[in-house]
Write a protein that holds these residues in place. Sequence first.
Motif, PDB file in Angstrom:
ATOM      1  N   LEU A 181       0.853  -1.186   0.000  1.00  0.00           N
ATOM      2  CA  LEU A 181       0.000   0.000   0.000  1.00  0.00           C
ATOM      3  C   LEU A 181       0.888   1.235   0.000  1.00  0.00           C
ATOM      4  O   LEU A 181       1.813   1.344   0.822  1.00  0.00           O
ATOM      5  N   LEU A 183       0.630   5.487   0.125  1.00  0.00           N
ATOM      6  CA  LEU A 183      -0.222   6.636   0.374  1.00  0.00           C
ATOM      7  C   LEU A 183       0.580   7.922   0.193  1.00  0.00           C
ATOM      8  O   LEU A 183       1.757   7.996   0.589  1.00  0.00           O
ATOM      9  N   ASP A 197      -4.096  10.587  -0.379  1.00  0.00           N
ATOM     10  CA  ASP A 197      -4.387   9.968  -1.668  1.00  0.00           C
ATOM     11  C   ASP A 197      -3.780   8.577  -1.707  1.00  0.00           C
ATOM     12  O   ASP A 197      -2.639   8.359  -1.252  1.00  0.00           O
ATOM     13  N   VAL A 198      -4.533   7.603  -2.240  1.00  0.00           N
ATOM     14  CA  VAL A 198      -4.062   6.226  -2.376  1.00  0.00           C
ATOM     15  C   VAL A 198      -3.337   6.118  -3.717  1.00  0.00           C
ATOM     16  O   VAL A 198      -3.959   6.260  -4.776  1.00  0.00           O
ATOM     17  N   SER A 200      -1.052   3.340  -4.425  1.00  0.00           N
ATOM     18  CA  SER A 200      -1.050   1.910  -4.764  1.00  0.00           C
ATOM     19  C   SER A 200      -2.001   1.216  -3.795  1.00  0.00           C
ATOM     20  O   SER A 200      -1.831   1.321  -2.572  1.00  0.00           O
ATOM     21  N   THR A 201      -2.998   0.542  -4.333  1.00  0.00           N
ATOM     22  CA  THR A 201      -4.030  -0.066  -3.500  1.00  0.00           C
ATOM     23  C   THR A 201      -3.773  -1.547  -3.295  1.00  0.00           C
ATOM     24  O   THR A 201      -3.119  -2.205  -4.112  1.00  0.00           O
ATOM     25  N   VAL A 202      -4.313  -2.077  -2.201  1.00  0.00           N
ATOM     26  CA  VAL A 202      -4.246  -3.504  -1.897  1.00  0.00           C
ATOM     27  C   VAL A 202      -5.654  -4.097  -1.923  1.00  0.00           C
ATOM     28  O   VAL A 202      -5.933  -5.031  -2.674  1.00  0.00           O
ATOM     29  N   GLU A 203      -6.538  -3.565  -1.079  1.00  0.00           N
ATOM     30  CA  GLU A 203      -7.931  -4.011  -0.997  1.00  0.00           C
ATOM     31  C   GLU A 203      -8.735  -2.836  -0.460  1.00  0.00           C
ATOM     32  O   GLU A 203      -8.258  -2.065   0.368  1.00  0.00           O
ATOM     33  N   ALA A 204      -9.976  -2.639  -0.952  1.00  0.00           N
ATOM     34  CA  ALA A 204     -10.728  -1.425  -0.655  1.00  0.00           C
ATOM     35  C   ALA A 204     -10.910  -1.218   0.844  1.00  0.00           C
ATOM     36  O   ALA A 204     -10.673  -0.118   1.372  1.00  0.00           O
ATOM     37  N   ASP A 207      -7.553  -0.452   2.428  1.00  0.00           N
ATOM     38  CA  ASP A 207      -7.120   0.901   2.070  1.00  0.00           C
ATOM     39  C   ASP A 207      -7.852   1.967   2.905  1.00  0.00           C
ATOM     40  O   ASP A 207      -7.240   2.921   3.393  1.00  0.00           O
ATOM     41  N   ALA A 210      -6.518   2.129   6.458  1.00  0.00           N
ATOM     42  CA  ALA A 210      -5.208   2.778   6.529  1.00  0.00           C
ATOM     43  C   ALA A 210      -5.336   4.297   6.373  1.00  0.00           C
ATOM     44  O   ALA A 210      -4.677   5.076   7.077  1.00  0.00           O
ATOM     45  N   VAL A 211      -6.199   4.769   5.466  1.00  0.00           N
ATOM     46  CA  VAL A 211      -6.393   6.212   5.267  1.00  0.00           C
ATOM     47  C   VAL A 211      -6.973   6.851   6.523  1.00  0.00           C
ATOM     48  O   VAL A 211      -6.543   7.941   6.950  1.00  0.00           O
TER      49      VAL A 211
END
Length: 244
Positions: A181, A183, A197-198, A200-204, A207, A210-211
């Motif tokens: 991930l 950010l 802002d994301v 590189s994403t891993v899973e919605a 993500d 983490a945000v």
Amino acid sequence: MRGKPLFISLALHALAVALIFWLSRTPTQHRAIAVAVVEGAKKKPEPKPEEPPKPPPPPAPRPRRPEPAPEVAAAAPPPPASAPTPAPRPAALSTGLTLGNDGGGQGGGIAVGGLTRGPTTRGDEPAPSKQPIARREPVKPPPPPDEDPCTEAPTKPVPLVRTPDIEYTAQARADGVEGRLVLSVIISADGSVARVDVVSTVEAALDAAAVAAVKLWRFKPSTACGKPVTGGVFTLARRFELGD
């Protein structure tokens, strides 16, 4: 009514004359009686006093008629509105302003002539000749002195508080989600997080968790020429693996 007493009087007189004639032949003793009878016959009977007429009974009071209700006068219609009187036209003004830049080396000046009021025009009268009026441009204030722009590159923001930490969610761990991930965190001049802002994403769901955690962090903001500035970028990368 008058004829009846007259008839009785004539009858009495005739009777008296007959008695006198008869007594004239009788002895003298009868004369005194006859005279007495004649004198008694001449007396008229006294009329009986008439009773005063009884006053008529007072008239019965008449029933009082109800007074009619006062008539309400109808409201008079409002007077028609008179047409507005047209306002007089203002008189034309002649300012006589002239602008020039030739001041003999002492700067430009403005010559202001006396104000004159021209005659007003009505109807078909010809309008008076108008002189061209020079417009005076507004004087702009001098610009403020230019400040020395800061040409120093801003520093990188530094995280001061990293709580709460970014955790592996139970659902992502149960689903076997792994990945990296990345950010991009934008820092304000007061050290708070302005935006995340994301990259590189891993899973919605992972993500979003983490945000939400990074938005509560505090940073030392970027500085330029010794002053904190907004817009410093901090890049955060985190790898999620099931062995963690």
